[in-house]
Design a protein around this motif. Structure first.
Motif, PDB file in Angstrom:
ATOM      1  N   VAL A 114     -12.679 -61.990   6.940  1.00 31.34           N
ATOM      2  CA  VAL A 114     -11.255 -62.275   7.123  1.00 31.34           C
ATOM      3  C   VAL A 114     -10.805 -63.378   6.175  1.00 31.34           C
ATOM      4  N   VAL A 115     -11.556 -64.476   6.123  1.00 29.35           N
ATOM      5  CA  VAL A 115     -11.156 -65.614   5.294  1.00 29.35           C
ATOM      6  C   VAL A 115     -11.195 -65.242   3.804  1.00 29.35           C
ATOM      7  N   GLU A 116     -12.278 -64.613   3.354  1.00 26.77           N
ATOM      8  CA  GLU A 116     -12.388 -64.251   1.939  1.00 26.77           C
ATOM      9  C   GLU A 116     -11.316 -63.245   1.540  1.00 26.77           C
ATOM     10  N   SER A 117     -11.070 -62.257   2.392  1.00 26.45           N
ATOM     11  CA  SER A 117     -10.065 -61.243   2.075  1.00 26.45           C
ATOM     12  C   SER A 117      -8.662 -61.846   2.080  1.00 26.45           C
ATOM     13  N   ALA A 118      -8.397 -62.739   3.029  1.00 24.34           N
ATOM     14  CA  ALA A 118      -7.088 -63.379   3.081  1.00 24.34           C
ATOM     15  C   ALA A 118      -6.848 -64.217   1.829  1.00 24.34           C
TER      16      ALA A 118
END
Length: 382
Positions: A114-118
């Motif tokens: 989630v964090v990397e994609s965001a």
């Protein structure tokens, strides 16, 4: 738009709290099991369960983001991790902790995707290197601070679990004050993960994440063993590991900045060359301080640059699937690399640790030096 927007800063604040909790538990869970007189093989199995959970969580995260969006996916992943923390305090036994650490692995992997994609979807080709560098700096800073907490606070099971669970729940709060959205209207997660692994134009990035997993997994898991066999005390081992990780923190921003300015490929070549030189310096029994510093500075910055390379080669709506594929590649490398290297070290010599690191890095350097055609960069103007 500024690189470090309000949603990005709040997301990184939440990540810092989560990383503190992850680092503390990863250190203390094996110790708690050992104090409970569990055999070594069971302690190892519980550790493997966490990484198996990472694999499953990586595969599930894309569908979750597609259905729930970034914010709700982050909340759910954090709650899964918090539930796994609470579960450790319910019963102390092999099978129950095997299950709870597996669940924790699922939650942690979902958080990372989630964090990397965001961050990828919030950035563009001109600032993704800096965004990923900030991500890795926060991650490694949380790891170091977590180790400091372990060394200064009481480490009994029920002394730690309440405040660790509180950290995980507190990590949800920053994202309650912002909304993370993609810049495009196409549904996230619409692309499958496995085709991303076979994309020819992104292969160098995928391979780089595998190599990064092998290198970092071996350094994290086997460097303490190597130092112990060299007669270094436990306190000394902690010091040298801190030197290596701190070098990784210091190298993130320069590496990200250089990659944004001069391109990912020349920076990747330089990083891999420095990793090889650092490993050779350790083999040659040169000054350990400078050798570990350059090994950490190059090795710990390889993953974000390789990730940025791969993400430039796909469409905007494929970014979540690509991030899943890259994290999956890294996890596989971090599982297989230390296992194979440990066998070589056991049967031959501890120096096989650095021979393995130099060998896989040299193979990747040959890939990076091969002539290649110019591939389109679909998100160059995203």
């Amino acid at each position: 738009m500024t690189t470090y927007s309000r949603p990005v800063l709040l997301l990184l604040c939440g990540l810092l709290l989560l990383t503190l909790a992850i680092a503390v538990l990863n250190t203390l869970v094996p110790l708690w099991l050992a104090h409970a007189q569990l055999p070594t093989w069971q302690v190892g199995m519980v550790g493997s369960a966490y990484f198996c959970g990472n694999l499953l969580g990586t595969l599930l995260a894309g569908a979750l983001i597609k259905r729930a969006g970034f914010n709700r996916s982050y909340y759910l992943a954090s709650l899964i991790f918090a539930a796994a923390c609470v579960g450790l305090g319910v019963t102390l036994g092999f099978w129950s902790w095997l299950a709870w650490r597996f669940i924790a692995g699922i939650g942690c992997a979902m958080i990372w995707v989630v964090v990397e994609s965001a961050l990828m979807c919030s950035g563009n080709v001109r600032n993704r290197g800096r965004l990923l560098a900030a991500y890795m700096m926060v991650y490694y800073l949380g790891t170091v601070l977590g180790q400091l907490l372990v060394s200064t606070l009481p480490t009994a099971l029920m002394d730690v679990l309440p405040w660790v669970t509180g950290l995980v729940l507190a990590a949800i709060l920053p994202l309650l004050f912002t909304r993370i959205v993609s810049k495009q209207g196409e549904p996230q997660g619409a692309t499958r993960v496995w085709p991303m692994l076979r994309l020819r134009q992104a292969r160098l990035g995928v391979n780089g994440c595998i190599i990064s997993g092998i290198v970092l997994g071996s350094l994290y898991g086997l460097m303490p063993l190597y130092l112990n066999h060299q007669g270094v005390s436990d306190a000394g081992i902690g010091y040298w590991m801190a030197v290596m990780v701190s070098a990784g923190i210091l190298g993130q921003w320069p590496a990200g900045r250089l990659a944004d300015r001069f391109g990912r490929l020349p920076v990747l070549r330089l990083q891999v060359l420095v990793v090889i030189l650092g490993a050779l310096a350790m083999l040659g029994n040169l000054a350990m301080g400078p050798a570990l510093f350059i090994l950490g500075a190059a090795g710990f910055t390889l993953y974000p640059v390789a990730m940025a390379w791969a993400c430039e080669r796909v469409e905007q709506h494929q970014l979540v699937a690509m991030n899943q594929a890259l994290l999956l590649s890294y996890t596989i490398g971090s599982l297989l690399g230390p296992a194979y290297t440990a066998l070589l070290m056991q049967h031959y010599s501890d120096k096989l640790l650095f021979i393995m690191i130099a060998s896989v890095s040299f193979i990747y350097l040959l890939m990076l030096l091969r002539p290649m055609g110019e591939h389109p960069t679909p998100v160059a103007h995203a």
